[in-house]
Design an enzyme around this catalytic site. Structure first.
Site, PDB file in Angstrom:
ATOM      1  N   LYS A  68      36.344  37.215  35.959  1.00  0.00           N
ATOM      2  CA  LYS A  68      35.125  37.408  35.181  1.00  0.00           C
ATOM      3  C   LYS A  68      33.964  36.600  35.758  1.00  0.00           C
ATOM      4  O   LYS A  68      32.809  37.053  35.736  1.00  0.00           O
ATOM      5  CB  LYS A  68      35.367  37.067  33.710  1.00  0.00           C
ATOM      6  CG  LYS A  68      36.324  38.024  33.014  1.00  0.00           C
ATOM      7  CD  LYS A  68      35.842  39.481  33.105  1.00  0.00           C
ATOM      8  CE  LYS A  68      36.744  40.435  32.340  1.00  0.00           C
ATOM      9  NZ  LYS A  68      36.242  41.820  32.383  1.00  0.00           N
ATOM     10  N   TYR A 126      42.208  35.692  34.720  1.00  0.00           N
ATOM     11  CA  TYR A 126      41.171  36.407  33.966  1.00  0.00           C
ATOM     12  C   TYR A 126      39.816  35.731  34.156  1.00  0.00           C
ATOM     13  O   TYR A 126      38.811  36.393  34.451  1.00  0.00           O
ATOM     14  CB  TYR A 126      41.553  36.432  32.490  1.00  0.00           C
ATOM     15  CG  TYR A 126      40.631  37.250  31.622  1.00  0.00           C
ATOM     16  CD1 TYR A 126      40.702  38.637  31.604  1.00  0.00           C
ATOM     17  CD2 TYR A 126      39.692  36.629  30.796  1.00  0.00           C
ATOM     18  CE1 TYR A 126      39.872  39.393  30.793  1.00  0.00           C
ATOM     19  CE2 TYR A 126      38.852  37.369  29.986  1.00  0.00           C
ATOM     20  CZ  TYR A 126      38.948  38.751  29.987  1.00  0.00           C
ATOM     21  OH  TYR A 126      38.116  39.491  29.185  1.00  0.00           O
ATOM     22  N   ASP A 139      43.709  55.100  37.802  1.00  0.00           N
ATOM     23  CA  ASP A 139      44.029  53.693  38.029  1.00  0.00           C
ATOM     24  C   ASP A 139      42.890  53.132  38.871  1.00  0.00           C
ATOM     25  O   ASP A 139      42.762  53.455  40.054  1.00  0.00           O
ATOM     26  CB  ASP A 139      45.366  53.566  38.767  1.00  0.00           C
ATOM     27  CG  ASP A 139      45.759  52.124  39.056  1.00  0.00           C
ATOM     28  OD1 ASP A 139      44.902  51.212  38.928  1.00  0.00           O
ATOM     29  OD2 ASP A 139      46.931  51.884  39.440  1.00  0.00           O
ATOM     30  N   VAL A 140      42.029  52.309  38.265  1.00  0.00           N
ATOM     31  CA  VAL A 140      40.821  51.871  38.967  1.00  0.00           C
ATOM     32  C   VAL A 140      41.113  50.981  40.166  1.00  0.00           C
ATOM     33  O   VAL A 140      40.233  50.764  41.007  1.00  0.00           O
ATOM     34  CB  VAL A 140      39.837  51.156  38.020  1.00  0.00           C
ATOM     35  CG1 VAL A 140      39.349  52.098  36.935  1.00  0.00           C
ATOM     36  CG2 VAL A 140      40.449  49.886  37.431  1.00  0.00           C
ATOM     37  N   ASN A 193      34.355  49.031  32.597  1.00  0.00           N
ATOM     38  CA  ASN A 193      34.969  48.351  31.464  1.00  0.00           C
ATOM     39  C   ASN A 193      36.455  48.046  31.637  1.00  0.00           C
ATOM     40  O   ASN A 193      36.973  47.137  30.993  1.00  0.00           O
ATOM     41  CB  ASN A 193      34.758  49.218  30.208  1.00  0.00           C
ATOM     42  CG  ASN A 193      35.585  48.773  29.041  1.00  0.00           C
ATOM     43  OD1 ASN A 193      35.331  47.736  28.449  1.00  0.00           O
ATOM     44  ND2 ASN A 193      36.591  49.573  28.686  1.00  0.00           N
TER      45      ASN A 193
END
Length: 257
Positions: free
Chosen positions: A166, A162, A66-67, A93
């Protein structure tokens, strides 16, 4: 150390997050076919193993991660170095879009935090761990490629979390690239538009546009993204693709709004 372990330590070593599906799976497959050794990171071990099995005889290991959890990320890189000896590439990613179609005034804070923790905090934690390893290893250096998005440039409707992450990832890419110069750490970003994955399936039947219309959008083969990542990854460290945009040729990105 047996012959296989010796060969692995002599090959180029990559860590790919979100390797169990989509872009991460395609990039992992491309790297394995090119002779890289790959540490596959993702939430589900089963899907990671499915990815690794796509290339018979490939050199890989599956590491459920789990990053967004610091201890998971630290364990990921420790296990990679223990097995392969170094880290030459991080493909940052892992990501999530979050709840789709939710106006900002209805977006729950927990949902916002989940997207930020995965897309931005997770990218930072992985980049930091890669940085620490690349700075100290011999030969020094390596490459980090962050998976941005067309949304790092222009948003879709109802995508506040999101899009914010980004855009932030672009700033992180620039800062890491600058700070990595003394240590031969090259950092770049790939911004992808409408690659054919499970995440983009709905686009072919219709995606909400800025004017309120729902219009089908073209998609491209995700293998074309994977080949681009491999090109970026295999450049000498004296050269860097700072930003690359790879998109379905006729998608409405340049006409958004």
């Amino acid at each position: 150390m047996n012959a296989k372990q010796t060969a692995e330590r002599q090959s180029r070593i990559a860590v790919v997050t979100g390797a169990g599906s989509g872009v991460g799976r395609a990039v992992t497959e491309e790297l394995l076919r090119a002779g890289w050794s790959v540490a596959l990171a993702g939430r589900r071990e089963e899907t990671l193993r499915e990815t690794g099995a796509l290339v018979p005889g490939g050199s890989w290991m599956a590491l459920p991660t789990d990053v967004s959890r610091e201890q998971d990320v630290n364990a990921l890189f420790a296990a990679t170095v223990e097995r392969f000896g170094r880290v030459d590439l991080l493909f940052n990613n892992a990501g999530t879009f979050g709840p789709g179609g939710v106006p900002v005034e209805e977006l729950a804070y927990d949902a916002w935090r989940h997207v930020v923790d995965t897309n931005l905090n997770g990218a930072f934690l992985c980049a930091r761990a890669a940085y620490r390893q690349m700075k100290e290893q011999d030969p020094q250096g390596g490459r980090i490629i962050n998976n941005g998005s067309i949304s790092a440039h222009a948003p879709r409707p109802h995508s506040a979390a999101y899009t914010a992450t980004k855009h932030a990832l672009t700033g992180l890419t620039k800062a890491l690239s600058l700070d990595g110069r003394p240590y031969r750490i090259a950092v770049g970003q790939i911004d992808i538009g409408n690659a054919a994955t499970d995440m983009t399936k709905a686009m072919k039947s219709g995606a909400l546009q800025a004017n309120g219309d729902v219009v089908p959008e073209p998609v491209m083969d995700v293998a074309d993204v994977a080949r681009t990542v491999r090109h970026m990854a295999e450049l000498p460290l004296e050269a860097n693709v700072q930003f690359a945009t790879v998109l379905a040729t006729t998608m409405p990105y340049v006409g958004r709004g």
